[in-house]
Design a protein around this motif. Sequence first.
Motif, short mmCIF file in Angstrom:
data_model
loop_
_atom_site.label_atom_id
_atom_site.label_comp_id
_atom_site.label_asym_id
_atom_site.label_seq_id
_atom_site.Cartn_x
_atom_site.Cartn_y
_atom_site.Cartn_z
N PHE A 36 0.94 -1.27 0.03
CA PHE A 36 0.05 0.09 -0.22
C PHE A 36 0.69 1.27 0.00
CE2 PHE A 36 -4.29 -1.79 1.84
CZ PHE A 36 -4.70 -2.35 0.69
N PRO A 37 1.89 1.28 0.70
CA PRO A 37 2.66 2.65 0.77
C PRO A 37 3.26 2.97 -0.70
CG PRO A 37 3.33 1.35 2.64
CD PRO A 37 2.36 0.45 1.64
N LEU A 38 3.62 1.98 -1.35
CA LEU A 38 4.20 2.17 -2.77
C LEU A 38 2.96 2.44 -3.82
CD1 LEU A 38 6.86 -0.56 -3.37
CD2 LEU A 38 6.98 1.74 -2.51
N MET A 39 1.70 1.88 -3.48
CA MET A 39 0.69 2.09 -4.29
C MET A 39 0.13 3.63 -4.15
SD MET A 39 -1.30 -1.60 -3.89
CE MET A 39 -2.40 -1.29 -5.17
N TRP A 40 0.12 4.07 -2.92
CA TRP A 40 -0.16 5.25 -2.46
C TRP A 40 0.72 6.36 -3.20
CZ3 TRP A 40 2.78 8.88 0.66
CH2 TRP A 40 2.06 10.00 1.01
N LYS A 41 2.05 5.93 -3.04
CA LYS A 41 2.94 6.86 -3.62
C LYS A 41 3.21 6.94 -5.23
CE LYS A 41 7.88 8.01 -3.32
NZ LYS A 41 9.40 7.56 -2.76
N MET A 160 11.08 -5.91 -1.73
CA MET A 160 11.10 -6.38 -3.09
C MET A 160 10.42 -5.18 -3.94
SD MET A 160 10.06 -10.40 -3.44
CE MET A 160 9.91 -10.18 -5.21
N GLY A 161 9.20 -4.54 -3.25
CA GLY A 161 8.54 -3.32 -3.97
C GLY A 161 9.49 -2.21 -4.15
N TYR A 162 10.27 -1.95 -3.31
CA TYR A 162 11.40 -0.66 -3.39
C TYR A 162 12.38 -1.07 -4.45
CZ TYR A 162 9.55 1.94 0.57
OH TYR A 162 8.92 2.77 1.42
N VAL A 163 12.64 -2.12 -4.55
CA VAL A 163 13.57 -2.49 -5.61
C VAL A 163 13.12 -2.88 -7.14
CG1 VAL A 163 15.60 -4.25 -6.10
CG2 VAL A 163 15.14 -3.78 -3.75
N ILE A 164 12.34 -3.45 -7.28
CA ILE A 164 11.50 -3.65 -8.52
C ILE A 164 10.20 -3.21 -9.02
CG2 ILE A 164 12.85 -5.99 -8.36
CD1 ILE A 164 10.44 -7.49 -8.08
N TRP A 166 6.14 -2.25 -7.28
CA TRP A 166 5.04 -2.97 -6.50
C TRP A 166 4.31 -3.99 -7.61
CZ3 TRP A 166 -0.15 -2.91 -7.55
CH2 TRP A 166 -0.67 -1.63 -8.63
N ARG A 167 4.08 -3.33 -8.96
CA ARG A 167 3.47 -4.26 -9.48
C ARG A 167 4.12 -5.36 -10.04
NH1 ARG A 167 -0.83 -1.91 -12.75
NH2 ARG A 167 -0.95 0.19 -12.34
N GLU A 168 5.53 -5.47 -10.32
CA GLU A 168 6.10 -6.75 -10.40
C GLU A 168 6.34 -7.58 -9.36
OE1 GLU A 168 6.85 -3.55 -11.10
OE2 GLU A 168 7.32 -3.39 -13.41
N THR A 169 6.34 -6.83 -8.27
CA THR A 169 6.23 -7.79 -6.66
C THR A 169 5.34 -8.57 -6.76
OG1 THR A 169 7.73 -6.16 -5.58
CG2 THR A 169 6.50 -7.64 -4.45
N ILE A 170 4.02 -8.08 -6.94
CA ILE A 170 2.39 -8.83 -6.99
C ILE A 170 2.68 -10.06 -8.02
CG2 ILE A 170 0.25 -8.75 -7.12
CD1 ILE A 170 0.20 -5.84 -6.13
N PHE A 171 3.27 -9.52 -9.10
CA PHE A 171 3.15 -10.67 -10.13
C PHE A 171 4.15 -11.79 -9.74
CE2 PHE A 171 5.41 -12.36 -14.03
CZ PHE A 171 4.47 -12.58 -14.81
N PHE A 172 5.33 -11.42 -9.24
CA PHE A 172 6.08 -12.67 -8.73
C PHE A 172 5.39 -13.35 -7.71
CE2 PHE A 172 9.53 -10.19 -10.85
CZ PHE A 172 10.30 -11.17 -11.85
N ALA A 173 4.81 -12.77 -6.96
CA ALA A 173 3.92 -13.48 -5.74
C ALA A 173 3.06 -14.24 -6.44
CB ALA A 173 3.39 -12.52 -4.79
N GLY A 174 2.40 -13.81 -7.62
CA GLY A 174 1.22 -14.64 -8.14
C GLY A 174 2.20 -15.84 -8.67
N CYS A 175 3.34 -15.52 -9.31
CA CYS A 175 3.89 -16.74 -10.07
C CYS A 175 4.43 -17.89 -8.89
CB CYS A 175 5.20 -16.33 -10.72
SG CYS A 175 4.97 -15.32 -12.29
N GLY A 176 4.81 -17.51 -7.91
CA GLY A 176 4.80 -18.41 -6.59
C GLY A 176 3.67 -19.22 -6.31
N GLY A 177 2.62 -18.69 -6.59
CA GLY A 177 1.16 -19.46 -6.30
C GLY A 177 1.02 -20.33 -7.43
N PHE A 178 1.49 -19.96 -8.65
CA PHE A 178 1.26 -21.06 -9.86
C PHE A 178 2.37 -22.16 -9.64
CE2 PHE A 178 -0.27 -17.33 -12.35
CZ PHE A 178 -1.73 -17.96 -12.58
N ILE A 179 3.34 -22.06 -9.09
CA ILE A 179 4.35 -23.16 -8.69
C ILE A 179 3.63 -23.92 -7.85
CG2 ILE A 179 6.44 -23.73 -7.77
CD1 ILE A 179 7.61 -21.19 -8.98
N VAL A 180 3.12 -23.51 -6.67
CA VAL A 180 2.52 -24.52 -5.73
C VAL A 180 1.31 -25.33 -6.19
CG1 VAL A 180 1.14 -24.53 -3.42
CG2 VAL A 180 3.43 -22.89 -3.77
N THR A 181 0.48 -24.44 -7.09
CA THR A 181 -0.52 -25.25 -7.88
C THR A 181 0.16 -26.25 -8.73
OG1 THR A 181 -1.62 -23.00 -7.77
CG2 THR A 181 -2.59 -24.60 -9.27
N ALA A 182 0.96 -26.16 -9.16
CA ALA A 182 1.52 -27.05 -10.27
C ALA A 182 2.05 -28.55 -9.22
CB ALA A 182 2.85 -26.63 -10.84
#
Length: 406
Positions: A36-41, A160-164, A166-182
């Motif tokens: 949220f802090p990055l999305m707000w900013k 992670m959000g400060y480095v890459i 906020w959008r990219e961070t959420i995307f990579f989190a979602g990719c982690g979910g796909f790996i667990v789904t597999a």
Amino acid sequence: MMIAVKSAKADVRVMSLIGLAHFFSHFFQLTLPALFPLMWKYEGLNWSELGALSAVLYAASGIAQTPAGFFVDKFGARLTLLVGMLSMSAAMCGFLFVETYTSMIFLAFCAGLGNSVFHPADFSILNGSIDSSRIGRAFSVHHFGGYIGYSSAPFLLLSMGYVIGWRETIFFAGCGGFIVTALIWHNRARLIDCGLDKGIKPENIRKEIKGLIRPSFIMAFLFFTFMAMGSVGMMTLGAGALIQLIDVSDKIANGTISLQLIGTIFGVIAGGYIADRVSRHDYMTAIVVTIGAISLQALPIFQLTEMSFFISILVVFGVLYGIAGPLRDMVIRAITPPGAAGKVFGFTYSGMDVGSALSGVIFGYFLQKGIPEMVFVGVGITMFVGVAIILMAHSMSDREKSINSL
């Protein structure tokens, strides 16, 4: 002996998979708030708009949890869990591509629908796959995964959000979910639910809904409501209460609540072993929760001001609340009819969403009025009420079983 060892290894694998899935459920719940802090900013969203994203996710999850339980019993827990994981993971990845706030609300809603399946699907699989002598520890691993998800998300994702971004961070989190789904898909044959896979087919929907409106189930729903009011109230507004009550810095206050959460994680581990060794889980739940609630009352009653006392008492409270987790799940398991774990766990656990929503209003009011000690008193009261309710739920269940056997 060899069969027992193989059975134990198979149980550990199932526990690990379900614990990992539950980790991502809780991790995804805090993915947006952590950023949220990055999305707000960078997106120009105000805090009310950001808060609404979380509210939509939790509202969708709470409303859909009971229907998800019916889906589990009708179509199987494996399919339901896979659909939920895919929905949450895809919704998180989608934040990389959307530009409008309306689209973000839609994705939060989809994530909430996905999140609704975890409790009914997870508990149906654990009850159907794990040997009864280890079921308490299975519930413990389930809780452990969730709490690790909660505790790891804020720091990891914001860093992670400060480095890459906020959008990219959420995307990579979602990719982690796909790996667990597999992983879940690859091991799907090991995940046996306690309904369809045991040859138990659900009755017609009207009869099932009527069967869900039992006094014992309603009491269990209320138990989770009051327990969530207390635990979530402490987790979200406990730091604010400490700041007002003894004038400590926000870092110290938040650090104290973090220590309480760490205590809960250790308590959950111990609770699984205790749950596998006692028979009256309702009594044990009542004892543990009562001691925790009483310990909290020492803060306002004795007007303690030393930070060491606050830390000690809150850590003890966290450990005891963690121990109660697997124990309370064993109570719900005991009152659940064969083949109905999905709908019963889905319905009763939806009380947590109700309690979580109420906690912010009630305890936030106490802080707004400048009476922070009432946060600790209020948490204790909700716990005491929860104790009375869980004992009533078990007693009502015994009475219902006696009537049905006549």
